[in-house]
Design an enzyme around this catalytic site. Structure first.
Site, PDB file in Angstrom:
ATOM      1  N   HIS A 374       1.057 -13.209   7.426  1.00 44.55           N
ATOM      2  CA  HIS A 374       1.413 -12.510   6.181  1.00 44.55           C
ATOM      3  C   HIS A 374       2.745 -11.793   6.228  1.00 44.55           C
ATOM      4  CE1 HIS A 374      -2.507 -12.830   4.061  1.00 44.55           C
ATOM      5  NE2 HIS A 374      -2.960 -12.946   5.294  1.00 44.55           N
ATOM      6  N   LYS A 571      11.103  -3.051   0.549  1.00 37.35           N
ATOM      7  CA  LYS A 571      10.751  -3.295  -0.858  1.00 37.35           C
ATOM      8  C   LYS A 571      11.762  -2.635  -1.804  1.00 37.35           C
ATOM      9  CE  LYS A 571       5.787  -3.564   0.280  1.00 37.35           C
ATOM     10  NZ  LYS A 571       5.302  -4.897  -0.169  1.00 37.35           N
ATOM     11  N   THR A 673       1.919 -10.074  -4.545  1.00 40.21           N
ATOM     12  CA  THR A 673       0.841 -10.507  -5.440  1.00 40.21           C
ATOM     13  C   THR A 673       0.859  -9.652  -6.705  1.00 40.21           C
ATOM     14  OG1 THR A 673      -0.583  -9.124  -4.072  1.00 40.21           O
ATOM     15  CG2 THR A 673      -0.761 -11.505  -3.769  1.00 40.21           C
TER      16      THR A 673
HETATM   17  C1  C3B Z   1       1.348  -8.331   2.612  1.00 41.78           C
HETATM   18  C2  C3B Z   1       2.755  -8.857   2.381  1.00 41.78           C
HETATM   19  O1  C3B Z   1       3.688  -7.840   2.564  1.00 41.78           O
HETATM   20  C3  C3B Z   1       2.849  -9.392   0.962  1.00 41.78           C
HETATM   21  O2  C3B Z   1       4.099  -9.981   0.739  1.00 41.78           O
HETATM   22  C4  C3B Z   1       1.757 -10.421   0.719  1.00 41.78           C
HETATM   23  O3  C3B Z   1       1.717 -10.776  -0.636  1.00 41.78           O
HETATM   24  C5  C3B Z   1       0.386  -9.866   1.110  1.00 41.78           C
HETATM   25  O4  C3B Z   1       0.407  -9.377   2.430  1.00 41.78           O
HETATM   26  C6  C3B Z   1      -0.705 -10.897   1.009  1.00 41.78           C
HETATM   27  O5  C3B Z   1      -0.357 -12.069   1.662  1.00 41.78           O
HETATM   28  N1  C3B Z   1       1.108  -7.740   3.952  1.00 41.78           N
HETATM   29  C7  C3B Z   1       0.324  -6.605   4.022  1.00 41.78           C
HETATM   30  O6  C3B Z   1      -0.099  -6.084   2.972  1.00 41.78           O
HETATM   31  N2  C3B Z   1       0.013  -6.066   5.226  1.00 41.78           N
HETATM   32  C8  C3B Z   1       0.440  -6.635   6.364  1.00 41.78           C
HETATM   33  N3  C3B Z   1       0.117  -6.103   7.519  1.00 41.78           N
HETATM   34  C9  C3B Z   1       1.215  -7.802   6.321  1.00 41.78           C
HETATM   35  C10 C3B Z   1       1.537  -8.346   5.082  1.00 41.78           C
END
Ligand code: C3B
Length: 833
Positions: A374, A571, A673
């Site tokens: 992710h 972000k 998302t």
């Molecule tokens: C998140 C990512 O930052 C997002 O871009 C992504 O949409 C979501 O996962 C779902 O795939 N993310 C998160 O919330 N926590 C993490 N440790 C790694 C990725």
């Protein structure tokens, strides 16, 4: 395959049963019955929470037959089960969602209203189970909804944290964390199953021995044990009989009292053991995408993984199968590396406890497990120091060494003499304090490895997992994320849902591509008017909410420009702030400046130890304090930071948005998302070519998307050529003025120190390249402003955004997983009346 169940149903045919009936009078009777017999309250003494609980039980009663029927079919040997292993499930409130999925919203609303109560009030009082940090946990929740709605037998496995993600308060503009006591009134949606408890071992040492067939074996003599108690929550599918299970594990001591210690008068010592054991499931780590390498975190990961794998093995054996075919009955998905110790634990269970040969066990393990990555952020890649790992899980460390030695032998055969590559692929990082690389373990132990958006999956192959991709390209695939339209449209935006229903009929909530039928409606002035009115009403509701929560009044006729997500430098919430200050600066210089009024709304939590993120919150609230009070600008600019952003609040905010801010530096947001939830509700996106933005833009059309900023390759090129943020500062007059204004103390009562860490970071490092993207962002925002003032065309674009979001239903994502990774099918369940 359709299966029918003839489980006994405990009611007399022909008579409407209080536990299942849907007639209005029956619902009312059942509701007051639960209030009396379960909550133990008379109506005149009952609080809103009591009424909520009584209603929750009334709804739960109505799904139990389907839940038990689904549980029953899991035991059939031929039924394949998906196990979703995740340290986080950010479910959001259950009541409203279950009313939608069971299709009983209307009768329940009538029954509650005829009882003199307000359904919305009861829905709103539910404490949401915040058992996740952000995107990753919420994705798991959307996936459970789609698995059930697609009638795929599935179990979500995770941890029943006693304290979920903290509640956020804003005090003097700063974030303050408050403990989340989501269980304080009890949880009507869960059922404890202590009879299915399992034992989990930690620490101790290992001992080789020879078994009765003369084979070398290893036994693990643990230093301590804890019990894992399962708590099950029903996961309803939309308009189907499938009700899957979310099984969350709570840690308890094996015995409440150490009787030896107790009898010697050491009462404290005797109870302490219990306290220590229960710590494991006490609290969710509140960091998103930042590992801390704490022992308790590794204990949590191993705890839920071992509980879940033992549960899977029990189910396999109870269905009459042997462990040789575990991979035929189960497919287990690892949600990021958090559960990746599963590779070693499944091997241990098969080899040490069930006496399978290594090679055979390895074949089963890799065919059962799959891994989703992710994030590309280096600070989120999990590593555990070998010494910590070995002291907590001595047998697993041995197994990992064994896996690694066999794996590296293969690598040597393939790339003779390539020591550098060997070092990269190794499960052990030999540099400095040796550590176990969990992503490498997950890759080696899985048959499939996927990223969460097309761009992200490509970057994985090119960067962090490049060597694995070269070695085993067949394992790699992409599954673009999705979100459930049941929660994110039907439940959170009933007015838009009703308007869409009137135009294209129903059925689109499970076939979201059908929203394309709205495309022609974009050219219908009457429909555009209705669309605009719906949006206007929802904005007015949010404005009321903002006034109640923060005391700030906002004008629902301004452009609602929203950024809600975890606060993180990548972000770039502070890039948004630079734009706000740019507008402020412009208006101060030229008060007659022609521009549409805008309301900037922010929401999101910062990890408690992340100073820069907390300062970004303070910057937003400080800029808001000045801007909102300045009569020169406050009719056109408002800035609001809404405290305690969570699922419940998301449900209010996405429907009210007109502009969705998706402005991460290209290459860093794996998918996103929230971007999908906004668009589905008719917001336009301003965004970079990052994560799923790329695919959203492809779907909605470039002309309906506000694109800015560098592309991933440009970011890489600029970085390698030596990025110098200061050059942007010196060559861009407005940018300089904006940064100087913040640095001067204009937004901090003259305090020049408050934002210095942020400003210095931007001027001297700027790791997320805000300054490089600044001008492109501001220009693009000016385009947004012009577009918004052509309101007919804006509404047209809004409709087209919603119409073209079919791809981003989590139903599509789950179908992709089911076909390419899980080989799982729908198992429709017929229930005999
Ligand atoms: C998140 C990512 O930052 C997002 O871009 C992504 O949409 C979501 O996962 C779902 O795939 N993310 C998160 O919330 N926590 C993490 N440790 C790694 C990725």
């Amino acid at each position: 395959m359709t299966v029918s169940t003839n489980l006994p149903s405990f009611h007399t045919p022909g008579v409407e049963d209080d536990r299942t009936g849907l007639g209005i009078e029956t619902l009312k009777r059942a509701f007051f019955d639960n209030l009396y017999y379960v909550q133990g309250k008379l109506p005149n003494r009952a609080s809103t929470v009591d009424y909520y609980m009584a209603l929750a039980y009334t709804v739960r009663d109505r799904l139990l037959q389907r839940w038990l029927a689904t549980e029953d079919i899991l035991t059939r040997p031929e039924v394949r089960i998906v196990g979703y292993l995740s340290a986080e499930f950010l479910m959001g409130p259950h009541l409203g969602n279950n009313l939608i999925n069971l299709d009983i919203y209307a009768p329940v609303k009538q029954a509650i209203e005829e009882s003199g109560l307000n359904l919305q009030e009861l829905i709103d009082i539910e404490e949401e189970p915040g058992l996740g940090n952000g995107g990753l946990g919420r994705l798991a929740a959307c996936y459970l909804d789609s698995l059930a709605s697609l009638q795929i037998p599935a179990i979500g496995y995770g941890i029943r944290y006693e304290f979920g993600i903290f509640d956020q308060e804003i005090v003097d503009g700063w974030q303050v964390e408050i403990t989340d006591k989501w269980l304080k009134y009890g949880n009507p949606w869960e059922v404890a199953r202590p009879e299915e408890a399992v034992e989990i071992k930690f620490g101790g040492y290992t001992q080789p021995y020879t078994d009765d067939q003369g084979r070398y074996r290893v036994r693990w003599v643990p230093g301590s044990t804890v019990m894992g108690i399962p708590y099950d929550t029903p996961i309803t599918g939309y308009n189907v009989n499938t009700v899957n299970t979310l099984r969350l594990w709570k840690a308890e001591a094996p015995e409440s009292f150490d009787f030896t210690a107790f009898n010697q008068g050491d009462y404290w010592g005797a109870v302490n053991d219990k306290v220590v054991s229960e710590t494991i499931s006490k609290v969710l780590y509140p960091n998103d995408e930042q590992i801390q390498g704490k022992q308790l975190r590794l204990q949590q990961q191993f705890f839920f993984v071992s509980c879940s794998l033992q549960d899977v093995i029990r189910r396999q054996l109870e269905s009459g199968r042997t462990l040789d075919t575990l991979h035929e009955k189960f497919s287990l998905q690892m949600n990021d590396t958090h559960p990746s110790v599963a590779v070693a634990e499944l091997m241990r269970l098969l080899v040490d406890e069930h006496m399978l040969e290594w090679d055979h066990a390895w074949d089963i393990t890799t065919r059962t497990l799959a891994y989703t990555n992710h994030t590309l952020l280096p600070e989120a890649l999990e590593k555990w120091s070998v010494s910590l790992f070995g002291s907590l899980l001595p047998r697993h460390l041995e197994i990992i060494f064994e896996i690694n030695s066999r794996f590296l032998d293969q690598v040597r055969l393939r790339y003779p003499g390539d020591e550098a590559r060997l070092g990269q692929l190794s499960l052990i990082d030999e540099g400095g304090d040796r550590s176990v690389r969990m992503a490498n373990l997950a890759c080696v132990g899985s048959h499939a490895i996927n990223g969460v958006a097309a761009l992200h999956s490509e970057l994985l192959k090119k960067t962090v997992l490049h060597d694995f991709y070269e070695l085993m390209p067949e394992k790699f695939c992409n599954v673009t994320n999705g979100v459930t339209p049941r929660r994110w449209l039907a439940l959170s935006n009933p007015r838009l849902t009703a308007l869409i229903d009137r135009r294209i009929g129903n059925g689109w909530l499970t076939h979201l591509d059908r929203l394309r039928e709205l495309e022609s409606a974009a050219d219908d002035a009457g429909f555009r008017h209705e669309w605009r009115m719906v949006k206007r009403d929802i904005k007015a509701d949010l404005a009321d909410h903002i006034a109640n929560r923060t005391g700030i009044s906002v004008n629902p006729d301004t452009l609602f420009d929203i950024q809600v997500k975890r606060i993180h430098e990548y972000k770039r919430q502070h890039l948004n702030v630079l734009h706000i200050v740019t507008l402020y600066h412009r208006l101060k210089q030229n008060p007659n400046q022609d521009m549409a009024g805008r309301t900037f709304i922010f929401g999101g939590k910062a990890a408690p130890g992340y100073d820069m993120a907390k300062r970004i919150i303070k910057l937003i609230t400080s800029v808001g304090d000045v801007v909102n009070k300045d009569p020169d600008v406050s009719d056109r600019l408002r800035v609001v930071f809404l405290p305690d952003y969570n699922v419940t609040f998301g449900q209010r905010v996405y429907p009210a948005a007109e502009l969705s801010e998706q402005i991460s530096l290209a290459g860093l947001e794996a998918s996103g998302t929230g971007n999908m939830k906004f668009s589905m509700n008719g917001a336009l996106t301003i965004g970079t070519l990052d994560g799923a933005n790329v695919e959203i833009r492809e779907e909605v059309g470039a002309e309906n998307f506000f694109l800015f900023g560098m592309k991933t390759e440009e970011v890489t090129a600029l970085r390698s050529q030596g990025y110098n943020p200061m050059s942007y500062y010196h060559s861009n007059e407005t940018l300089k003025a904006v940064i100087d204004l913040i640095a001067s103390g204009h937004f901090s009562h003259g305090d020049r120190e408050l934002f210095r860490p942020l400003i210095d970071n931007l001027l001297y490092h700027d790791p997320y390249m805000l300054l490089a993207d600044y001008q492109s962002y501001v220009d693009c925002q000016d385009q947004v402003d012009r577009a918004y003032r052509d309101s007919e065309n804006w509404v047209r674009m809004s409709i087209l955004n919603a119409a073209r979001m079919g791809k981003f239903s989590s139903d599509r994502s789950i179908q992709d997983y089911a076909q390419t990774i899980w080989q799982a099918d729908a198992v429709p369940i017929e229930i005999e009346a």
